[in-house]
Design a protein around this motif. Structure first.
Motif, short mmCIF file in Angstrom:
data_model
loop_
_atom_site.label_atom_id
_atom_site.label_comp_id
_atom_site.label_asym_id
_atom_site.label_seq_id
_atom_site.Cartn_x
_atom_site.Cartn_y
_atom_site.Cartn_z
N PRO A 22 0.82 -1.22 0.00
CA PRO A 22 0.00 0.00 0.00
C PRO A 22 0.85 1.27 0.00
O PRO A 22 1.89 1.34 0.67
CB PRO A 22 -0.81 -0.12 1.30
CG PRO A 22 0.01 -1.01 2.17
CD PRO A 22 0.66 -1.99 1.24
N GLY A 23 0.39 2.24 -0.79
CA GLY A 23 1.09 3.52 -0.86
C GLY A 23 2.29 3.54 -1.77
O GLY A 23 2.81 4.62 -2.09
N GLU A 24 2.74 2.39 -2.23
CA GLU A 24 3.92 2.32 -3.09
C GLU A 24 3.52 2.49 -4.55
O GLU A 24 2.56 1.88 -5.02
CB GLU A 24 4.62 0.97 -2.91
CG GLU A 24 5.84 0.77 -3.81
CD GLU A 24 6.48 -0.58 -3.62
OE1 GLU A 24 7.30 -0.97 -4.49
OE2 GLU A 24 6.18 -1.26 -2.61
N VAL A 25 4.25 3.34 -5.26
CA VAL A 25 4.02 3.48 -6.70
C VAL A 25 4.76 2.35 -7.40
O VAL A 25 5.98 2.24 -7.30
CB VAL A 25 4.51 4.84 -7.22
CG1 VAL A 25 4.33 4.92 -8.73
CG2 VAL A 25 3.76 5.98 -6.53
N VAL A 85 -0.82 6.65 -11.53
CA VAL A 85 0.26 7.63 -11.40
C VAL A 85 0.74 7.93 -12.81
O VAL A 85 1.37 7.09 -13.46
CB VAL A 85 1.42 7.09 -10.53
CG1 VAL A 85 2.52 8.15 -10.40
CG2 VAL A 85 0.89 6.70 -9.15
N ARG A 86 0.43 9.10 -13.28
CA ARG A 86 0.58 9.44 -14.70
C ARG A 86 2.00 9.15 -15.21
O ARG A 86 2.99 9.51 -14.58
CB ARG A 86 0.24 10.93 -14.91
CG ARG A 86 0.14 11.35 -16.37
CD ARG A 86 -0.46 12.74 -16.48
NE ARG A 86 -0.56 13.18 -17.84
CZ ARG A 86 0.39 13.88 -18.46
NH1 ARG A 86 1.48 14.22 -17.80
NH2 ARG A 86 0.23 14.26 -19.72
N LYS A 87 2.05 8.47 -16.36
CA LYS A 87 3.28 8.12 -17.06
C LYS A 87 4.20 7.21 -16.24
O LYS A 87 5.37 7.06 -16.57
CB LYS A 87 4.05 9.37 -17.49
CG LYS A 87 3.32 10.23 -18.50
CD LYS A 87 4.18 11.40 -18.97
CE LYS A 87 3.47 12.23 -20.03
NZ LYS A 87 4.29 13.36 -20.50
N THR A 88 3.66 6.61 -15.17
CA THR A 88 4.51 5.77 -14.32
C THR A 88 3.87 4.40 -14.09
O THR A 88 4.39 3.38 -14.52
CB THR A 88 4.78 6.45 -12.96
OG1 THR A 88 5.36 7.73 -13.21
CG2 THR A 88 5.74 5.60 -12.12
N GLY A 89 2.76 4.36 -13.35
CA GLY A 89 2.16 3.09 -13.00
C GLY A 89 0.96 3.28 -12.11
O GLY A 89 0.12 4.14 -12.36
N TYR A 90 0.90 2.49 -11.02
CA TYR A 90 -0.29 2.50 -10.16
C TYR A 90 0.09 2.45 -8.69
O TYR A 90 1.17 1.97 -8.32
CB TYR A 90 -1.20 1.31 -10.51
CG TYR A 90 -1.78 1.43 -11.89
CD1 TYR A 90 -2.90 2.22 -12.13
CD2 TYR A 90 -1.18 0.80 -12.97
CE1 TYR A 90 -3.42 2.37 -13.41
CE2 TYR A 90 -1.69 0.93 -14.25
CZ TYR A 90 -2.82 1.71 -14.46
OH TYR A 90 -3.32 1.85 -15.74
#
Length: 264
Positions: free
Chosen positions: A205-208, A254-259
């Protein structure tokens, strides 16, 4: 040891040739037949009784999904879809596919898919236990020499650092020990990759987590593979587990990165 008998179904001769070459690098496998469309494959399945089918999705005659429908998902040997089209991933797992590989496939990816197919066959047919165990051991040894990776059903983070338990958020309960998800007390059906993705997110949780990480950890793809497979599975989680899928509270992009997953 009896080899794992593989049927290749693809309407492109070069694609079939590549799969043959990859299988030649994987000990304990044998190509028992090739078909250029689903119609021929339906007959070959009955005649050859393969242990696993490498199946293309779109073919000029009968396609992969039509073949599964014709035979019946419950009567099909384990299926590994091998295709250039990532938009059919969710549908593939809805018909109980073992794996969904995007072309061009690499040897470690294919070996892991065959490993999962062997595990499924061994679970459903105890008579094959000895032969498939030997194949599993051979494939695990080979993967240890080439590219070690976690299987899709158990994310690396869960198997190594996170204790099994219960994760709750909103009206959802995820039982990591039993691999069961409930919402408002009702069991929620997820595809195998959908559950693996959910387990990976809720245990961090909380990790991109980047798309590349997710592709590598859950699908076994190399980090340079570009695919919308992750995005489609996130859509599945939002549709089934969010109160308002259009305004997700738990599965954040998370834009252009992941979730990123948050329980609040």
């Amino acid at each position: 040891m009896t080899a794992m008998r593989v049927l290749i179904v693809d309407d492109e001769p070069l694609a079939r040739q590549r799969l043959r070459h990859l299988l030649a690098e994987i000990p304990g496998t044998e190509v028992v037949g090739e078909c250029g469309d689903g119609t021929d494959a339906a007959k070959a399945i009955g005649d050859l009784a393969p242990d696993v089918i490498l199946l293309d999705v779109q073919m000029r005659e009968m396609g992969g999904f039509a073949l599964v429908e014709t035979i019946g998902a419950g009567r099909m040997p384990p299926v590994v879809f091998v295709t250039a089209h990532d938009q059919f991933a969710l549908r593939a797992f809805d018909v109980s596919a073992v794996d969904y590989l995007l072309k061009p496939v690499q040897t470690p990816q294919l070996a892991r898919a065959l490993q999962r197919a062997a595990e499924r066959r061994r679970a459903t047919d105890p008579a094959l236990h000895g032969n498939l165990r030997a194949l599993l051991d051979t494939v695990r040894t080979m993967l240890g020499e080439t590219a070690a990776a976690p299987t899709a059903a158990v994310p690396a983070s869960e198997s190594s650092t996170v204790q099994p338990g219960i994760v709750t958020f909103s009206d959802v309960v995820v039982d990591l020990r039993a691999h069961i998800v409930h919402r408002n007390g009702v069991a929620i059906a997820l595809s195998p990759r959908g559950y693996a993705l959910l387990a990976t997110l809720v245990t961090r949780p909380g990790e991109v987590i980047t798309r590349s990480q997710l592709l590598r950890e859950i699908w076994g793809y190399s980090s340079d593979v570009m695919s919308r497979t992750v995005d489609m599975h996130i859509m599945e989680l939002r549709r089934k587990l969010e109160v308002d899928p259009a305004k997700p509270r738990h599965f954040h992009t998370v834009r252009k990165t992941g979730y990123r997953f948050t329980a609040g």
